[in-house]
Design an enzyme around this catalytic site. Structure first.
Site, PDB file in Angstrom:
ATOM      1  CD  GLU A   1      28.041  28.339  30.426  1.00 16.69           C
ATOM      2  OE1 GLU A   1      27.871  27.273  29.811  1.00 16.69           O
ATOM      3  OE2 GLU A   1      28.355  29.431  29.860  1.00 16.69           O
TER       4      GLU A   1
ATOM      5  CG  HIS B   1      34.619  19.163  27.081  1.00 13.75           C
ATOM      6  ND1 HIS B   1      35.287  20.152  26.403  1.00 13.75           N
ATOM      7  CD2 HIS B   1      33.351  19.165  26.604  1.00 13.75           C
ATOM      8  CE1 HIS B   1      34.452  20.717  25.533  1.00 13.75           C
ATOM      9  NE2 HIS B   1      33.275  20.138  25.641  1.00 13.75           N
TER      10      HIS B   1
END
Length: 330
Positions: free
Chosen positions: A66, A135
């Site tokens: 990322e 998540h």
């Protein structure tokens, strides 16, 4: 879009896909980047078919890094491109936090306005899908607290379609939070409408007795709460905030001055959440109009729980209406 009708019925996720497609068609400088967004179409299939139609140079499968995704996007933005970065899950954004906060948010100011950073960072967020921590998180508050970033979130298909295009067209960096548990919920999208300004809140349910303010995944829950309250003779005005930074305080203040009560709800923990900032501002600006203290309903100050407990963690209709009741008991 290939559909020539003015109004289409689309799931929220497909509406984002359609908005991305239109942005790619409109501006050759738009580039999508992310993990598995190409051939696979992303874990939620939001970018399905886009690499096939626009090629691997414009819909780029990146490594699982990322920080590298955002760092590369910064360089592209400085060279005139409009990168759109997908963070696969909300909790995966933290490796990119330094790049976003230290570079993306500050480059325009650091260069005296000479360098623009038109980056859109897409973040599926929130719970309700039976997943675990990393998540199902709601990290929007971190970025709303960072000067130099615009932070928005859609709650329905129409806003998803238009807001993603508005975010990409912005010359400022935009954090675009997508309520993942609403990806499959359908709504009408008017392809010919003039969209609401990106940072304008929307009154979804008019009311006179109390204002219920929320955004993203809890908008549907708030509307349900208003309908339940109406059956009991109580009129609740529901506002979809849409923009977290900047805040549309004019719309919020006007509503609170009419209703005299405010309840703010979001999935993120109440402690130091968006609701705290709104409560403080409303208390300062509408003190003499308030019939009760501002109430907040949110997640608990805990890491996101296992899936079997998430229904107890996430605000629901009962918790929201309990907060509304408390404002009338004050």
């Amino acid at each position: 879009m290939t559909d020539t009708t003015a109004v289409s019925t689309l799931p929220l996720g497909k509406a984002i896909n359609a908005g991305l497609r239109r942005a790619l068609e409109t501006d050759p400088k738009v580039v999508l980047m992310g993990e598995d967004i190409g051939k696979l179409g992303g874990v939620f299939r939001i970018t399905d078919g886009l690499q096939k139609d626009f090629g691997g140079a414009r819909v780029v499968d990146t490594p699982l890094a990322e920080s590298g995704i955002i760092g590369t996007a910064i360089g592209l933005a400085m060279r005139g491109y409009r990168p759109v970065c997908e963070i696969q899950f909300d909790g995966f954004i933290y490796p990119a936090f330094d790049q976003i906060v230290s570079q993306v948010a500050k480059l325009h100011f650091r260069t005296g306005g000479n360098v623009k950073v038109p980056i859109t960072i897409r973040v599926p967020y929130g719970g309700g899908i039976g997943a675990i921590e990393h998540h199902s998180e709601s990290p929007e508050g971190y970025f709303a607290a960072t000067a130099g970033l615009r932070v928005v979130t859609c709650s329905n298909a129409s806003d998803a379609y238009w807001m993603i295009q508005q975010a990409i067209a912005s010359d400022d960096p935009v954090m675009f939070f997508e309520p993942k548990r609403r990806y499959w919920e359908k709504g009408e999208v008017d392809l010919d409408r003039v969209p609401r300004p990106l940072h304008r809140a929307e009154i979804l349910v008019p009311g006179t007795d109390a204002t219920l303010l929320t955004y993203g995944p809890l908008v549907k829950t708030a509307v349900q709460a208003a309908h339940v309250a109406a059956q009991e003779g109580r009129s609740i005005e529901v506002i979809d905030l849409r923009s977290i930074s900047p805040l549309d305080m004019d719309t919020i203040e006007d509503s609170v001055k009419r209703t005299g009560r405010l309840v703010v709800t979001h999935e993120a923990p109440v402690f130091l959440g968006i609701g705290a900032e709104i409560a403080a501002r409303i208390t300062e600006r509408c003190f003499y109009h308030l019939e009760a203290p501002v109430a907040r309903v949110g997640g608990f100050t805990l890491p996101y729980p296992p899936s079997k407990l998430e229904e107890h963690y996430l605000p629901d209709v009962d918790r929201i209406l309990d907060a509304v009741d408390r404002t009338f008991a004050s």
